[in-house]
Design a protein around this motif. Structure first.
Motif, PDB file in Angstrom:
ATOM      1  N   LEU A   1       0.774  -1.078   0.129  1.00 46.85           N
ATOM      2  CA  LEU A   1      -0.036  -0.158  -0.008  1.00 46.85           C
ATOM      3  C   LEU A   1       0.657   1.099  -0.007  1.00 46.85           C
ATOM      4  CD1 LEU A   1      -2.810  -0.995   2.637  1.00 46.85           C
ATOM      5  CD2 LEU A   1      -2.930  -1.299   0.087  1.00 46.85           C
ATOM      6  N   ALA A   2       1.864   1.255   0.515  1.00 48.91           N
ATOM      7  CA  ALA A   2       2.946   2.293   0.844  1.00 48.91           C
ATOM      8  C   ALA A   2       3.483   2.553  -0.571  1.00 48.91           C
ATOM      9  CB  ALA A   2       4.137   2.104   1.815  1.00 48.91           C
ATOM     10  N   GLU A   3       3.993   1.638  -1.567  1.00 49.98           N
ATOM     11  CA  GLU A   3       4.466   1.893  -2.773  1.00 49.98           C
ATOM     12  C   GLU A   3       3.535   2.214  -3.694  1.00 49.98           C
ATOM     13  OE1 GLU A   3       6.423  -1.966  -3.322  1.00 49.98           O
ATOM     14  OE2 GLU A   3       7.656  -2.034  -1.744  1.00 49.98           O
ATOM     15  N   CYS A   4       2.412   1.999  -3.650  1.00 50.96           N
ATOM     16  CA  CYS A   4       1.416   2.241  -4.630  1.00 50.96           C
ATOM     17  C   CYS A   4       0.616   3.196  -4.252  1.00 50.96           C
ATOM     18  CB  CYS A   4       0.622   1.357  -5.133  1.00 50.96           C
ATOM     19  SG  CYS A   4       1.575  -0.356  -5.576  1.00 50.96           S
ATOM     20  N   ASP A   5       0.460   4.272  -5.215  1.00 49.85           N
ATOM     21  CA  ASP A   5      -0.559   5.470  -4.977  1.00 49.85           C
ATOM     22  C   ASP A   5      -1.882   5.192  -5.244  1.00 49.85           C
ATOM     23  OD1 ASP A   5      -1.129   7.996  -4.162  1.00 49.85           O
ATOM     24  OD2 ASP A   5      -0.552   8.993  -6.269  1.00 49.85           O
ATOM     25  N   PHE A   6      -2.529   4.363  -4.293  1.00 47.10           N
ATOM     26  CA  PHE A   6      -3.881   4.149  -4.432  1.00 47.10           C
ATOM     27  C   PHE A   6      -4.828   5.385  -4.130  1.00 47.10           C
ATOM     28  CE2 PHE A   6      -2.132  -0.160  -3.521  1.00 47.10           C
ATOM     29  CZ  PHE A   6      -2.362  -0.667  -4.688  1.00 47.10           C
ATOM     30  N   ASP A   7      -6.018   5.444  -5.112  1.00 46.61           N
ATOM     31  CA  ASP A   7      -7.009   6.459  -4.655  1.00 46.61           C
ATOM     32  C   ASP A   7      -7.974   5.890  -3.469  1.00 46.61           C
ATOM     33  OD1 ASP A   7      -6.399   8.376  -6.927  1.00 46.61           O
ATOM     34  OD2 ASP A   7      -6.642   6.664  -8.096  1.00 46.61           O
ATOM     35  N   ALA A   8      -8.059   4.537  -3.486  1.00 49.74           N
ATOM     36  CA  ALA A   8      -8.882   4.127  -2.361  1.00 49.74           C
ATOM     37  C   ALA A   8      -8.464   2.630  -1.919  1.00 49.74           C
ATOM     38  CB  ALA A   8     -10.305   4.176  -2.911  1.00 49.74           C
ATOM     39  N   ILE A   9      -8.736   2.422  -0.710  1.00 51.28           N
ATOM     40  CA  ILE A   9      -8.245   1.078  -0.037  1.00 51.28           C
ATOM     41  C   ILE A   9      -9.595   0.442   0.318  1.00 51.28           C
ATOM     42  CG2 ILE A   9      -6.896  -0.333   1.651  1.00 51.28           C
ATOM     43  CD1 ILE A   9      -4.932   2.085   1.633  1.00 51.28           C
ATOM     44  N   MET A  10     -10.005  -0.684  -0.108  1.00 52.62           N
ATOM     45  CA  MET A  10     -11.322  -1.502   0.461  1.00 52.62           C
ATOM     46  C   MET A  10     -10.913  -2.675   0.944  1.00 52.62           C
ATOM     47  SD  MET A  10     -13.636  -0.827  -3.315  1.00 52.62           S
ATOM     48  CE  MET A  10     -14.039   0.747  -3.776  1.00 52.62           C
ATOM     49  N   ILE A  11     -11.497  -2.838   2.058  1.00 52.47           N
ATOM     50  CA  ILE A  11     -11.184  -4.110   2.835  1.00 52.47           C
ATOM     51  C   ILE A  11     -12.523  -4.858   3.088  1.00 52.47           C
ATOM     52  CG2 ILE A  11     -10.377  -5.068   5.191  1.00 52.47           C
ATOM     53  CD1 ILE A  11      -9.028  -2.436   5.475  1.00 52.47           C
ATOM     54  N   SER A  12     -12.545  -5.980   2.704  1.00 59.20           N
ATOM     55  CA  SER A  12     -13.667  -7.010   2.909  1.00 59.20           C
ATOM     56  C   SER A  12     -13.527  -7.810   4.254  1.00 59.20           C
ATOM     57  CB  SER A  12     -13.798  -7.850   1.583  1.00 59.20           C
ATOM     58  OG  SER A  12     -14.921  -8.811   1.739  1.00 59.20           O
ATOM     59  N   ALA A  13     -14.609  -7.832   5.036  1.00 63.90           N
ATOM     60  CA  ALA A  13     -14.675  -8.343   6.271  1.00 63.90           C
ATOM     61  C   ALA A  13     -15.980  -9.089   6.540  1.00 63.90           C
ATOM     62  CB  ALA A  13     -14.597  -7.338   7.322  1.00 63.90           C
ATOM     63  N   SER A  14     -15.924  -9.963   7.284  1.00 59.74           N
ATOM     64  CA  SER A  14     -17.288 -10.887   7.254  1.00 59.74           C
ATOM     65  C   SER A  14     -17.383 -11.266   8.925  1.00 59.74           C
ATOM     66  CB  SER A  14     -17.283 -12.354   6.696  1.00 59.74           C
ATOM     67  OG  SER A  14     -16.008 -13.026   6.848  1.00 59.74           O
TER      68      SER A  14
ATOM     69  N   THR B   1      -5.303   8.436   1.877  1.00 64.91           N
ATOM     70  CA  THR B   1      -6.163   7.550   1.349  1.00 64.91           C
ATOM     71  C   THR B   1      -7.390   7.123   2.020  1.00 64.91           C
ATOM     72  OG1 THR B   1      -3.932   7.055   0.204  1.00 64.91           O
ATOM     73  CG2 THR B   1      -6.187   5.536  -0.330  1.00 64.91           C
ATOM     74  N   PRO B   2      -8.446   7.351   1.429  1.00 61.36           N
ATOM     75  CA  PRO B   2      -9.927   6.871   1.950  1.00 61.36           C
ATOM     76  C   PRO B   2      -9.855   5.266   2.228  1.00 61.36           C
ATOM     77  CG  PRO B   2     -10.270   7.642  -0.264  1.00 61.36           C
ATOM     78  CD  PRO B   2      -8.862   8.073  -0.035  1.00 61.36           C
ATOM     79  N   ILE B   3     -10.175   4.834   3.395  1.00 62.05           N
ATOM     80  CA  ILE B   3     -10.326   3.654   3.521  1.00 62.05           C
ATOM     81  C   ILE B   3     -11.867   3.182   3.730  1.00 62.05           C
ATOM     82  CG2 ILE B   3      -9.759   1.441   5.182  1.00 62.05           C
ATOM     83  CD1 ILE B   3      -7.127   3.417   5.852  1.00 62.05           C
ATOM     84  N   ILE B   4     -12.325   1.988   3.218  1.00 61.36           N
ATOM     85  CA  ILE B   4     -13.538   1.581   2.985  1.00 61.36           C
ATOM     86  C   ILE B   4     -13.889   0.208   3.422  1.00 61.36           C
ATOM     87  CG2 ILE B   4     -15.657   1.262   1.739  1.00 61.36           C
ATOM     88  CD1 ILE B   4     -14.525   3.323  -0.519  1.00 61.36           C
ATOM     89  N   VAL B   5     -14.588  -0.170   4.501  1.00 61.06           N
ATOM     90  CA  VAL B   5     -14.919  -1.346   4.769  1.00 61.06           C
ATOM     91  C   VAL B   5     -16.262  -1.937   4.235  1.00 61.06           C
ATOM     92  CG1 VAL B   5     -15.377  -2.888   6.826  1.00 61.06           C
ATOM     93  CG2 VAL B   5     -13.670  -1.237   6.995  1.00 61.06           C
ATOM     94  N   GLY B   6     -16.151  -3.087   3.714  1.00 56.72           N
ATOM     95  CA  GLY B   6     -17.495  -3.744   3.005  1.00 56.72           C
ATOM     96  C   GLY B   6     -17.530  -5.019   3.419  1.00 56.72           C
ATOM     97  N   GLY B   7     -18.804  -5.800   2.944  1.00 55.24           N
ATOM     98  CA  GLY B   7     -18.828  -7.154   3.363  1.00 55.24           C
ATOM     99  C   GLY B   7     -20.186  -7.481   4.351  1.00 55.24           C
ATOM    100  N   SER B   8     -20.275  -8.567   4.852  1.00 59.35           N
ATOM    101  CA  SER B   8     -21.327  -8.781   5.715  1.00 59.35           C
ATOM    102  C   SER B   8     -21.192  -8.476   6.896  1.00 59.35           C
ATOM    103  CB  SER B   8     -21.456 -10.455   5.617  1.00 59.35           C
ATOM    104  OG  SER B   8     -20.533 -10.939   6.032  1.00 59.35           O
ATOM    105  N   VAL B   9     -20.286  -8.029   7.450  1.00 55.92           N
ATOM    106  CA  VAL B   9     -19.938  -7.150   8.685  1.00 55.92           C
ATOM    107  C   VAL B   9     -20.650  -5.953   8.765  1.00 55.92           C
ATOM    108  CG1 VAL B   9     -17.815  -6.069   8.158  1.00 55.92           C
ATOM    109  CG2 VAL B   9     -18.318  -6.870  10.446  1.00 55.92           C
ATOM    110  N   VAL B  10     -20.923  -5.070   7.653  1.00 48.51           N
ATOM    111  CA  VAL B  10     -21.411  -4.149   7.365  1.00 48.51           C
ATOM    112  C   VAL B  10     -22.889  -4.074   7.525  1.00 48.51           C
ATOM    113  CG1 VAL B  10     -21.812  -1.991   6.162  1.00 48.51           C
ATOM    114  CG2 VAL B  10     -19.648  -2.842   6.266  1.00 48.51           C
ATOM    115  N   GLU B  11     -23.481  -5.315   6.906  1.00 47.58           N
ATOM    116  CA  GLU B  11     -25.005  -5.513   6.951  1.00 47.58           C
ATOM    117  C   GLU B  11     -25.406  -6.048   8.217  1.00 47.58           C
ATOM    118  OE1 GLU B  11     -25.296  -8.330   3.706  1.00 47.58           O
ATOM    119  OE2 GLU B  11     -25.595  -6.716   2.396  1.00 47.58           O
ATOM    120  N   ARG B  12     -24.617  -6.326   9.121  1.00 48.23           N
ATOM    121  CA  ARG B  12     -24.933  -6.815  10.563  1.00 48.23           C
ATOM    122  C   ARG B  12     -25.375  -5.626  11.163  1.00 48.23           C
ATOM    123  NH1 ARG B  12     -20.871 -11.132   9.747  1.00 48.23           N
ATOM    124  NH2 ARG B  12     -21.780 -12.803   8.671  1.00 48.23           N
TER     125      ARG B  12
END
Length: 266
Positions: free
Chosen positions: A177-190, A213-224
């Motif tokens: 993540l440090a080496e690449c200039d990402f516009d967003a980081i998405m993490i999938s969690a359950s 860099t904005p960090i987004i959490v997605g996955g079923s953990v969000v729906e709960r």
């Protein structure tokens, strides 16, 4: 007398025309309803066939079902983003209800992942994409990877360049993540019981990534409804791909709404 008949006919014509239009509208609505019901039945039947095919050792059966789906006009995007995740959920439910062994579910899931990979388009080259660059992460303590693969293909079809990071430990992820200039980081969690460790991971990302860099959490953990933002310190939590990209200020090649982000919900 003739004048009276003409006036009567002139009065009736607009009424008759309105009645005909109404009947035609009703007929078209009924036709559309029947067609939609037929499409739903076909989709349901082919999804069942797909489920049986991924549990079969014969790869030609999966090829045949895929060809049948395409012949019925089902787009590859629908197969990858709707049908395959539905089959994955069915396999998971069957295992939870002791109707299927863990080995069968694992093998079936691996075959589904292979299908998603084959159905997905190539990653846009960095110099050609205008949508931005995104990292999609499934941490090493997560076992659900199919959803992240579906998400990756969704993003690529939207013109986003994606780096998919699966199963790596935190020490290995941070340098990437440090080496690449990402516009967003998405993490999938359950797993809701792992939100504390996920919060620690988010904190390490913030320390290791120089830009905001904005960090987004997605996955079923969000729906709960686990108050994900407060417990992880992420910037956003969502299961909708278009919402996620909009929150990060990223534009795509597709302006159509997507609904649930199925890929991040697995």
């Amino acid at each position: 007398m003739m004048d009276d008949l003409k006036r009567s006919a002139q009065v009736r014509r607009p009424q008759d025309s309105g009645a005909v239009t109404s009947l035609a509208s009703q007929a078209l609505s009924e036709l559309a309803r029947k067609r939609a019901n037929r499409d739903e039945r076909i989709m349901a039947a082919l999804t069942e066939k797909l489920e049986a095919a991924v549990l079969d050792r014969n790869p030609h059966r999966r090829i045949a079902v895929l060809a049948e789906m395409r012949a019925e006009g089902i787009a590859d995007t629908v197969i990858a983003e709707t049908c395959i995740p539905e089959v994955a959920r069915r396999l998971g439910d069957a295992w939870c209800e002791d109707h299927m062994s863990f080995a069968d579910v694992t093998i079936g899931s691996a075959r589904l992942q292979a299908m998603v990979r084959d159905l997905g388009g190539p990653d846009p080259e960095d110099g050609r994409t205008q949508g931005g660059r995104v990292a999609v992460i499934v941490t090493g303590d997560e076992t659900h990877t199919l959803g992240a693969m579906v998400l990756t293909n969704q993003l690529r079809r939207l013109g986003i360049s994606v780096r998919l990071i699966l199963g790596k430990d935190e020490a290995s992820v941070i340098p990437i993540l440090a080496e690449c200039d990402f516009d967003a980081i998405m993490i999938s969690a359950s797993h809701s019981e792992k939100l504390v460790s996920l919060g620690n991971f988010v904190e390490k990302i913030r320390r290791g990534v120089p830009s905001q860099t904005p960090i987004i959490v997605g996955g079923s953990v969000v729906e709960r409804g686990n108050d994900v933002l407060k417990r992880t310190g992420a910037d956003y939590a969502t299961t909708n791909v278009h919402e996620a990209l909009q929150l990060c200020g990223l534009t795509t090649t597709d302006t159509q709404p997507s609904g649930r982000l199925k890929a991040m919900a697995e």
